[in-house]
Design a protein around this motif. Structure first.
Motif, PDB file in Angstrom:
ATOM      1  N   THR A  17       0.849  -1.190   0.000  1.00  0.00           N
ATOM      2  CA  THR A  17       0.000   0.000   0.000  1.00  0.00           C
ATOM      3  C   THR A  17       0.884   1.240   0.000  1.00  0.00           C
ATOM      4  O   THR A  17       1.798   1.361   0.831  1.00  0.00           O
ATOM      5  N   ILE A  18       0.611   2.144  -0.917  1.00  0.00           N
ATOM      6  CA  ILE A  18       1.425   3.342  -1.116  1.00  0.00           C
ATOM      7  C   ILE A  18       0.566   4.578  -0.905  1.00  0.00           C
ATOM      8  O   ILE A  18      -0.533   4.688  -1.456  1.00  0.00           O
ATOM      9  N   VAL A  19       1.074   5.502  -0.093  1.00  0.00           N
ATOM     10  CA  VAL A  19       0.444   6.809   0.091  1.00  0.00           C
ATOM     11  C   VAL A  19       1.453   7.844  -0.406  1.00  0.00           C
ATOM     12  O   VAL A  19       2.403   8.186   0.314  1.00  0.00           O
ATOM     13  N   PRO A  20       1.313   8.346  -1.635  1.00  0.00           N
ATOM     14  CA  PRO A  20       2.336   9.226  -2.206  1.00  0.00           C
ATOM     15  C   PRO A  20       2.286  10.635  -1.618  1.00  0.00           C
ATOM     16  O   PRO A  20       1.210  11.141  -1.267  1.00  0.00           O
ATOM     17  N   SER A  21       3.442  11.256  -1.518  1.00  0.00           N
ATOM     18  CA  SER A  21       3.516  12.632  -1.024  1.00  0.00           C
ATOM     19  C   SER A  21       3.298  13.654  -2.130  1.00  0.00           C
ATOM     20  O   SER A  21       3.233  14.858  -1.855  1.00  0.00           O
ATOM     21  N   GLN A  22       3.206  13.171  -3.377  1.00  0.00           N
ATOM     22  CA  GLN A  22       2.933  14.023  -4.528  1.00  0.00           C
ATOM     23  C   GLN A  22       1.952  13.287  -5.452  1.00  0.00           C
ATOM     24  O   GLN A  22       1.836  12.065  -5.374  1.00  0.00           O
ATOM     25  N   PRO A  23       1.253  14.002  -6.326  1.00  0.00           N
ATOM     26  CA  PRO A  23       0.419  13.306  -7.315  1.00  0.00           C
ATOM     27  C   PRO A  23       1.278  12.389  -8.195  1.00  0.00           C
ATOM     28  O   PRO A  23       2.363  12.780  -8.633  1.00  0.00           O
ATOM     29  N   VAL A  24       0.798  11.168  -8.422  1.00  0.00           N
ATOM     30  CA  VAL A  24       1.537  10.217  -9.253  1.00  0.00           C
ATOM     31  C   VAL A  24       0.568   9.490 -10.176  1.00  0.00           C
ATOM     32  O   VAL A  24      -0.646   9.424  -9.917  1.00  0.00           O
ATOM     33  N   ALA A  25       1.127   8.953 -11.239  1.00  0.00           N
ATOM     34  CA  ALA A  25       0.381   8.059 -12.126  1.00  0.00           C
ATOM     35  C   ALA A  25       1.007   6.684 -12.013  1.00  0.00           C
ATOM     36  O   ALA A  25       2.233   6.545 -12.035  1.00  0.00           O
ATOM     37  N   PHE A  26       0.141   5.659 -11.856  1.00  0.00           N
ATOM     38  CA  PHE A  26       0.657   4.295 -11.750  1.00  0.00           C
ATOM     39  C   PHE A  26      -0.303   3.337 -12.432  1.00  0.00           C
ATOM     40  O   PHE A  26      -1.513   3.360 -12.138  1.00  0.00           O
ATOM     41  N   ASP A  27       0.226   2.540 -13.335  1.00  0.00           N
ATOM     42  CA  ASP A  27      -0.555   1.517 -14.031  1.00  0.00           C
ATOM     43  C   ASP A  27      -1.816   2.106 -14.668  1.00  0.00           C
ATOM     44  O   ASP A  27      -2.911   1.530 -14.581  1.00  0.00           O
ATOM     45  N   GLY A  28      -1.624   3.279 -15.284  1.00  0.00           N
ATOM     46  CA  GLY A  28      -2.726   3.907 -16.002  1.00  0.00           C
ATOM     47  C   GLY A  28      -3.699   4.688 -15.156  1.00  0.00           C
ATOM     48  O   GLY A  28      -4.661   5.247 -15.681  1.00  0.00           O
ATOM     49  N   GLN A  29      -3.475   4.741 -13.829  1.00  0.00           N
ATOM     50  CA  GLN A  29      -4.366   5.463 -12.927  1.00  0.00           C
ATOM     51  C   GLN A  29      -3.639   6.677 -12.342  1.00  0.00           C
ATOM     52  O   GLN A  29      -2.429   6.614 -12.060  1.00  0.00           O
ATOM     53  N   ASN A  30      -4.360   7.769 -12.121  1.00  0.00           N
ATOM     54  CA  ASN A  30      -3.817   8.954 -11.478  1.00  0.00           C
ATOM     55  C   ASN A  30      -4.235   8.984 -10.016  1.00  0.00           C
ATOM     56  O   ASN A  30      -5.398   8.730  -9.688  1.00  0.00           O
ATOM     57  N   TYR A  31      -3.269   9.306  -9.137  1.00  0.00           N
ATOM     58  CA  TYR A  31      -3.538   9.373  -7.701  1.00  0.00           C
ATOM     59  C   TYR A  31      -3.078  10.734  -7.177  1.00  0.00           C
ATOM     60  O   TYR A  31      -2.003  11.223  -7.540  1.00  0.00           O
ATOM     61  N   THR A  32      -3.869  11.334  -6.345  1.00  0.00           N
ATOM     62  CA  THR A  32      -3.548  12.634  -5.781  1.00  0.00           C
ATOM     63  C   THR A  32      -2.651  12.470  -4.559  1.00  0.00           C
ATOM     64  O   THR A  32      -2.472  11.363  -4.023  1.00  0.00           O
ATOM     65  N   LEU A  55       9.295  12.964  -3.967  1.00  0.00           N
ATOM     66  CA  LEU A  55       8.464  11.940  -3.321  1.00  0.00           C
ATOM     67  C   LEU A  55       8.865  11.660  -1.880  1.00  0.00           C
ATOM     68  O   LEU A  55       8.339  10.747  -1.251  1.00  0.00           O
ATOM     69  N   THR A  56       9.816  12.441  -1.344  1.00  0.00           N
ATOM     70  CA  THR A  56      10.187  12.275   0.058  1.00  0.00           C
ATOM     71  C   THR A  56       8.947  12.378   0.947  1.00  0.00           C
ATOM     72  O   THR A  56       8.121  13.275   0.777  1.00  0.00           O
ATOM     73  N   GLY A  57       8.809  11.462   1.878  1.00  0.00           N
ATOM     74  CA  GLY A  57       7.663  11.457   2.780  1.00  0.00           C
ATOM     75  C   GLY A  57       6.545  10.537   2.353  1.00  0.00           C
ATOM     76  O   GLY A  57       5.558  10.390   3.083  1.00  0.00           O
ATOM     77  N   SER A  58       6.676   9.899   1.186  1.00  0.00           N
ATOM     78  CA  SER A  58       5.682   8.896   0.793  1.00  0.00           C
ATOM     79  C   SER A  58       5.714   7.733   1.784  1.00  0.00           C
ATOM     80  O   SER A  58       6.779   7.353   2.275  1.00  0.00           O
ATOM     81  N   LEU A 140       8.596  18.157  13.275  1.00  0.00           N
ATOM     82  CA  LEU A 140       8.142  17.570  12.019  1.00  0.00           C
ATOM     83  C   LEU A 140       6.980  16.622  12.281  1.00  0.00           C
ATOM     84  O   LEU A 140       6.960  15.924  13.303  1.00  0.00           O
ATOM     85  N   ASN A 141       6.042  16.578  11.359  1.00  0.00           N
ATOM     86  CA  ASN A 141       4.996  15.562  11.383  1.00  0.00           C
ATOM     87  C   ASN A 141       5.375  14.417  10.456  1.00  0.00           C
ATOM     88  O   ASN A 141       6.336  14.499   9.686  1.00  0.00           O
ATOM     89  N   ALA A 142       4.619  13.338  10.519  1.00  0.00           N
ATOM     90  CA  ALA A 142       4.923  12.151   9.719  1.00  0.00           C
ATOM     91  C   ALA A 142       5.014  12.522   8.236  1.00  0.00           C
ATOM     92  O   ALA A 142       4.130  13.176   7.687  1.00  0.00           O
ATOM     93  N   GLY A 143       6.119  12.110   7.599  1.00  0.00           N
ATOM     94  CA  GLY A 143       6.322  12.374   6.182  1.00  0.00           C
ATOM     95  C   GLY A 143       7.000  13.687   5.879  1.00  0.00           C
ATOM     96  O   GLY A 143       7.439  13.906   4.751  1.00  0.00           O
TER      97      GLY A 143
END
Length: 363
Positions: A17-32, A55-58, A140-143
């Protein structure tokens, strides 16, 4: 410049399970930013996430153990606010699990460089207070991360209220006109230092006539005399620098190409070792080794087993006692987290055994 991380499966049927720190595209899907998504991996399968934002903090979690590697396709490595142009290189490091992160670190500058080094502190938990020599305290907070530019003549002590990750970056050549590319190096916490290392320099093929190889050493000041490089005392001209606000000292040494060993005569004295090298226009850097004890995980006291690499007394340290009836680590407990097993089976013979094998105790 592309920021990226990769995940390697070790067991079949692993859910990542990935929670990205920036918007990313993966396997044809866009994630905020902050939108979690999951990927299934089997043994030796991999995934890669890449974007043009940091992507630091993902956050990456998995249902079974995985390996995580992070870096940049072509990083320039200059201080924040400075145009990131000039020499660059591919950076990648394996990221230790959060359960192995620590609360105390020592930073050592890289020899030959004159414009300082970049360091990043990354927090895993909210409300993490970070203190760094010569810097104002930051929470600092998480990430979240804190990037600092440390001059080449300063040795810093880093502490935190919660476990953090510390990474050092060798800057691009444009920083000080040193003809070498940047590198990235994870800095282990002092609680994960080892008692001995065997390591090798890296072949630098760009210019075989001018490679240089170096190590940085960190140790408690009181224990410097017992250090050994390739079985011999350190050179007599070794220069030690006391690290302010700590009881540690650090040194930079030039070494020859090839395989080397560093260790201490005492089985409970730990050392930080960082190996790196430069050549026109390449470079490398890596920690000479580290423990991966789960010092940041929930802990329950356990019976001491010599050299088990477990924090038996839940003090954030591992294998720090000798079986000698003495409180070696000064925590009020005796023989509670033992360092070695080959001498610990017979208390009456323990002292003689150490004198013979470690040569650091007087009968």
């Amino acid at each position: 410049m592309y920021f990226e991380f990769g995940v390697v499966g070790i067991n079949d049927g692993t859910t990542v399970t990935i929670v990205p720190s920036q918007p990313v595209a993966f396997d044809g899907q866009n994630y905020t930013t902050g939108q979690a998504f999951s990927v299934g991996l089997d043994r030796f399968e991999t995934l890669q996430v890449q974007t043009d934002e940091d992507l630091t903090g993902s956050k990456i979690t998995a249902s079974q153990p995985v390996a995580v590697l992070s870096g940049n396709m072509f990083a320039v490595c200059l201080p924040a606010g400075v145009p990131q142009v000039g020499s660059g290189d591919h950076l990648v490091e394996m990221i230790p699990p959060v359960d192995t992160w620590g609360k105390e670190f020592v930073t050592v500058p890289l020899t030959k460089r004159t414009a300082g080094d970049l360091f990043r502190v990354v927090a895993a938990r909210d409300n993490t207070q970070v203190d760094i020599t010569n810097e104002n305290t930051k929470t600092l907070n998480a990430g979240e991360f804190w990037e600092i530019d440390v001059p080449s003549d300063e040795y810093r002590h880093v502490t935190s209220s919660e476990p953090v990750l510390l990474v050092q970056y060798s800057k691009s050549s444009d920083a000080d006109n040193t003809l070498t590319d940047p590198f990235m190096m994870v800095i282990p916490p002092v609680a994960q230092f080892e008692t001995e290392y065997t390591f090798s320099t890296v072949d630098l093929i760009s210019d075989l006539s001018e490679p240089t190889h170096h190590i940085n050493l960190v140790i408690r000041s009181a224990n410097k005399a017992g250090l050994r490089l390739d079985g011999q005392p350190l050179p007599s001209d070794t220069i030690w620098h006391d690290v302010r606000e700590s009881d540690y000292a650090a040194a930079q040494l030039d070494i020859s190409a090839g395989t080397h060993t560093v260790g201490h005569l005492s089985p409970i004295v730990t050392i930080g070792l960082f190996s790196y090298g430069f050549v026109r226009p390449e470079s490398y850097g890596y920690p000479g080794g580290l423990r991966l004890a789960r010092i940041a995980a929930l802990c329950s006291t356990t019976a001491p087993v010599p050299a088990d690499r477990v924090d038996n007394d839940c003090d954030g340290r591992v294998d720090e006692e000798l079986l000698n009836g003495i409180d070696d680590d000064g925590d009020g407990l005796i023989d509670e987290d033992l360092a070695i097993g080959n001498c610990a089976d017979n208390r009456d013979q323990y002292r003689a055994c150490l004198v013979q094998q470690c040569r650091n105790l007087v009968p």
